[in-house]
Each structure stands twice: as C-alpha cells, then as structure tokens.
Design an enzyme around this catalytic site. Structure first.
Site, PDB file in Angstrom:
ATOM      1  CB  CYS A 152     109.521 -44.739 -59.118  1.00 47.83           C
ATOM      2  SG  CYS A 152     109.085 -44.584 -57.187  1.00 47.83           S
TER       3      CYS A 152
ATOM      4  NE  ARG B 266     106.658 -48.853 -64.300  1.00 50.54           N
ATOM      5  CZ  ARG B 266     106.254 -49.004 -63.083  1.00 50.54           C
ATOM      6  NH1 ARG B 266     105.632 -48.142 -62.335  1.00 50.54           N
ATOM      7  NH2 ARG B 266     105.852 -50.256 -62.743  1.00 50.54           N
TER       8      ARG B 266
ATOM      9  CG  HIS C 222     109.415 -50.922 -58.342  1.00 43.84           C
ATOM     10  ND1 HIS C 222     108.681 -51.901 -59.494  1.00 43.84           N
ATOM     11  CD2 HIS C 222     108.751 -49.712 -58.399  1.00 43.84           C
ATOM     12  CE1 HIS C 222     107.519 -51.182 -59.648  1.00 43.84           C
ATOM     13  NE2 HIS C 222     107.667 -49.673 -59.254  1.00 43.84           N
TER      14      HIS C 222
ATOM     15  NE  ARG D 142     103.153 -52.596 -57.064  1.00 47.03           N
ATOM     16  CZ  ARG D 142     103.441 -51.149 -57.244  1.00 47.03           C
ATOM     17  NH1 ARG D 142     102.557 -50.334 -56.617  1.00 47.03           N
ATOM     18  NH2 ARG D 142     104.146 -50.815 -58.186  1.00 47.03           N
TER      19      ARG D 142
ATOM     20  CG  ASP E  36     110.635 -44.220 -53.874  1.00 49.10           C
ATOM     21  OD1 ASP E  36     109.547 -43.912 -54.170  1.00 49.10           O
ATOM     22  OD2 ASP E  36     110.685 -45.450 -53.613  1.00 49.10           O
TER      23      ASP E  36
ATOM     24  CD  GLN F 182     109.297 -46.648 -61.861  1.00 45.63           C
ATOM     25  OE1 GLN F 182     108.084 -46.834 -61.426  1.00 45.63           O
ATOM     26  NE2 GLN F 182     109.792 -45.706 -62.729  1.00 45.63           N
TER      27      GLN F 182
HETATM   28  N1   CP Z   1     105.936 -46.334 -59.697  1.00 49.77           N
HETATM   29  C1   CP Z   1     104.973 -47.254 -59.388  1.00 49.77           C
HETATM   30  O1   CP Z   1     105.127 -48.445 -59.342  1.00 49.77           O
HETATM   31  O2   CP Z   1     103.712 -46.619 -59.401  1.00 49.77           O
HETATM   32  P1   CP Z   1     102.425 -47.262 -58.962  1.00 49.77           P
HETATM   33  O3   CP Z   1     102.645 -47.778 -57.281  1.00 49.77           O
HETATM   34  O4   CP Z   1     101.286 -46.516 -58.995  1.00 49.77           O
HETATM   35  O5   CP Z   1     102.070 -48.835 -59.630  1.00 49.77           O
HETATM   36  N1  NVA Z   2     109.444 -47.390 -52.725  1.00 51.90           N
HETATM   37  C1  NVA Z   2     108.012 -47.205 -53.026  1.00 51.90           C
HETATM   38  C2  NVA Z   2     107.778 -47.465 -54.513  1.00 51.90           C
HETATM   39  C3  NVA Z   2     106.566 -47.226 -54.873  1.00 51.90           C
HETATM   40  C4  NVA Z   2     106.313 -47.596 -56.601  1.00 51.90           C
HETATM   41  C5  NVA Z   2     107.234 -48.289 -52.279  1.00 51.90           C
HETATM   42  O1  NVA Z   2     107.735 -49.554 -52.164  1.00 51.90           O
HETATM   43  O2  NVA Z   2     106.092 -47.881 -51.579  1.00 51.90           O
END
Ligand code: CP
Ligand code: NVA
Length: 307
Positions: free
Chosen positions: A265, A293, A130, A103, A225, A133
């Site tokens: 999410c 997930r 993502h 990530r 989101d 997800q």
């Molecule tokens: N939805 C999601 O990716 O959550 P986290 O940021 O907690 O991993």
């Molecule tokens: N759009 C959000 C998603 C988090 C899971 C971010 O990138 O922070």
C-alpha cells in the site's frame, strides 16, 4: 445514505461490481481528457489526525476532477485537536459540506461521525481498517490479471488495518487469501469470521498461518505492509525482530506463481518488510496501485454522493 467505513458491511457484491466498473470508466475518461464533472458543486471535508500522501492527494485531486472541491482539515488546525467532540463536529460539518473523509486512530470515531452526522462518511484509514486502499488494490489486480475470482493472495507480516481490509476485500471478490503472521500478530478473529461469511458465497479460501512460505506457495499476488504502523513508532525495534522472517525477498517470491505480482500500500521501508530488488523489480506494481487510489476513490465518492 451510503457510508464507506467498513468494506465487509458497506460494500455489497453489487456495490463492488459498480465501484470497479465506475473506477475503470473514470480512469479511461481521465486518461482521455474527457470531462466528468459528476460531483459539480459538491464539497468534501477531509479530516486527518494521521499523516498521508496518497489518500490526501487522491481524494483532493479526485474531487477537483469530479467538479467539486475538498478541504484539507488537519487536527492541528481544526477544533477536534483541541477537544471539540465528534458529535459537535459531525453536526457542524453536516450543515456545510456534502461528505466527510476521515483518517484517524479509533475506528469508533469514524462510526460516530457517521451516526451523529447527516452526510456520507468515508474511512480513509483507522487503526483497524483501510477500506479505500483495498478497492484500489482490487482494481490493480484486475488490470494486471484480467480477473479477480479464483486468484490467490498471500499477505505477509503484521495482521494490521491493511490485512484486515484485505481479508474483507478478497473474500468479497472471490479471491483466496492466506495471511501469514507471527501467532500474536495475526488479524483479530472478527476479520477472519467476516471473510468466511462472504467466502461462503464466493467460494474464496481463507487461510491463517504462521508460515510465510506456506502462504506464498503458488500465490498470484504477494502483499505486504510496514511492520510499524502509524502510532506504533515506539515499538519499532521490537517489531523488526518479531517480523524479520516475514520479509518479502527473492527467495519468498520464488515460491509464488512465476507471474505473481508484488503489492504494497506504501509507504514502504526497503530492507525491512520488502527488499529493494523486489519492490523495485519487474513483478512490483506498487506505483500502479498508488495511482489507482485516485480512480478508485473517485468511484467511491460518486457512489456515496449520488447513489
Ligand atoms: N497507502 C496509503 O494510505 O498511503 P498514505 O498514508 O500516503 O495516504
Ligand atoms: N498499516 C499502515 C498503513 C499505511 C497506509 C499504517 O497504518 O500506518
């Protein structure tokens, strides 16, 4: 070698069927307490340069349940945080572990890890996409609605990494998707174009609008989101102003299908992109989505490591 970096490119129609079937099977085995050590002895390096609750826990627990193990590597601890190159990191990890989940901010860094290394790479979120997800999201919709094809999703708010990957996922699964965002904050054209490529095969309808009520009209799934993604914290006040008309509240839910489900999410910010009565109300499936997930990621791991 199978990577899982870009849903449009890396998940074929056959892969999608396999991933959903495998996730459903592994979920049933997990619930029944049936051992499924498909990845016995395998190891996954998990690199995080952004925060995470769900992604970290689900991949770590998932590897354990599959009989393997995962290493949590935050950029505060590994040498990437001090400037070691992606090239060197990819080569070093390729000699020691069986796969990498990462990530991070730049999407290209994830692609570079895959290009420079010799092991599968899974994208646990970038600024652009993502993809893990959205597999859990499709699984959740299938569980609640019995099918995916022909359903309509409305995505409200920021045309961000979530929205981009939902365009990919809905088109691949044969779902219609309407993305409602302020003009300068919709998804990049590339994601609409890629969704249209798959839509030509599956029959999905792909719609871009600035009107949240037009998007939500008759929708089976309402999705939103955060308005301020990781890395955008300095712009929060400006963004709250820009997105305030895109809030998912009871009025907006009122134009969707009466059996519509609400998805997010997470993490969610109540009172901003969604009101408390909606996210904590009877139509919300956000915690099923979060649990899925785990099951979806186990399917991704099996597909990347074994197939
Ligand atoms: N939805 C999601 O990716 O959550 P986290 O940021 O907690 O991993
Ligand atoms: N759009 C959000 C998603 C988090 C899971 C971010 O990138 O922070």
């Amino acid at each position: 070698m199978k990577h899982y970096i870009d849903f449009h490119r890396d998940v074929s129609f056959e892969d999608l069927d396999y991933l959903l079937d495998t996730a459903i099977d592994l979920k049933a085995k997990t619930k029944a307490g049936i051992e499924h050590h498909l990845l016995k002895g395998k190891t996954l390096a998990m690199i995080f340069t952004k925060s995470s609750t769900r992604t970290r826990v689900s991949f770590e627990v998932g590897m354990y349940q599959l009989g393997g193990m995962a290493l949590f590597l935050s950029n505060n601890d590994i040498q990437i945080g001090r400037g070691e190159t992606i090239y060197d990191t990819a080569n070093v990890l390729s000699g020691m572990v069986d796969g990498i989940m990462i990530r991070t901010f730049k999407h290209q860094d994830v692609q570079d890890l895959a290009d420079f290394g010799r092991i599968p790479v899974i994208n646990g979120l970038t600024d652009d996409q993502h993809p893990t997800q959205v597999l859990a999201d499709l699984l959740t919709i299938k569980e609640h609605k019995g099918t995916l094809k022909g359903l309509k999703m409305a995505y409200l708010g920021d045309g961000n990494n979530m929205a981009n990957s939902l365009l990919h996922a809905c088109a691949k699964a044969g779902m219609d998707i309407s993305v409602a965002s302020p003009k300068d904050y919709t998804c990049p054209e590339k994601y609409f174009a890629e969704a249209l490529e798959d839509a030509a095969v599956t029959g999905s309808k792909i719609v871009k609008t600035e009107d949240p009520f037009e998007a939500a009209e008759g929708a089976d799934v309402i999705y939103t989101d955060t308005w301020t993604s990781m890395g955008q914290e300095a712009e929060k006040a400006k963004r709250v102003e820009i997105f305030k008309n895109y809030q998912v509240n009871s009025k907006l839910m009122g134009v969707a299908h009466k059996d519509a489900i609400f998805m997010h999410c997470l993490p969610a910010y109540r009172g901003y992109e969604v009101t408390e009565d909606v996210i904590d109300g009877p139509q919300s499936v956000v915690f099923d989505e979060a649990e899925n997930r785990l099951h979806a990621h186990k399917a991704i791991l099996v597909n990347c490591f074994l197939n």
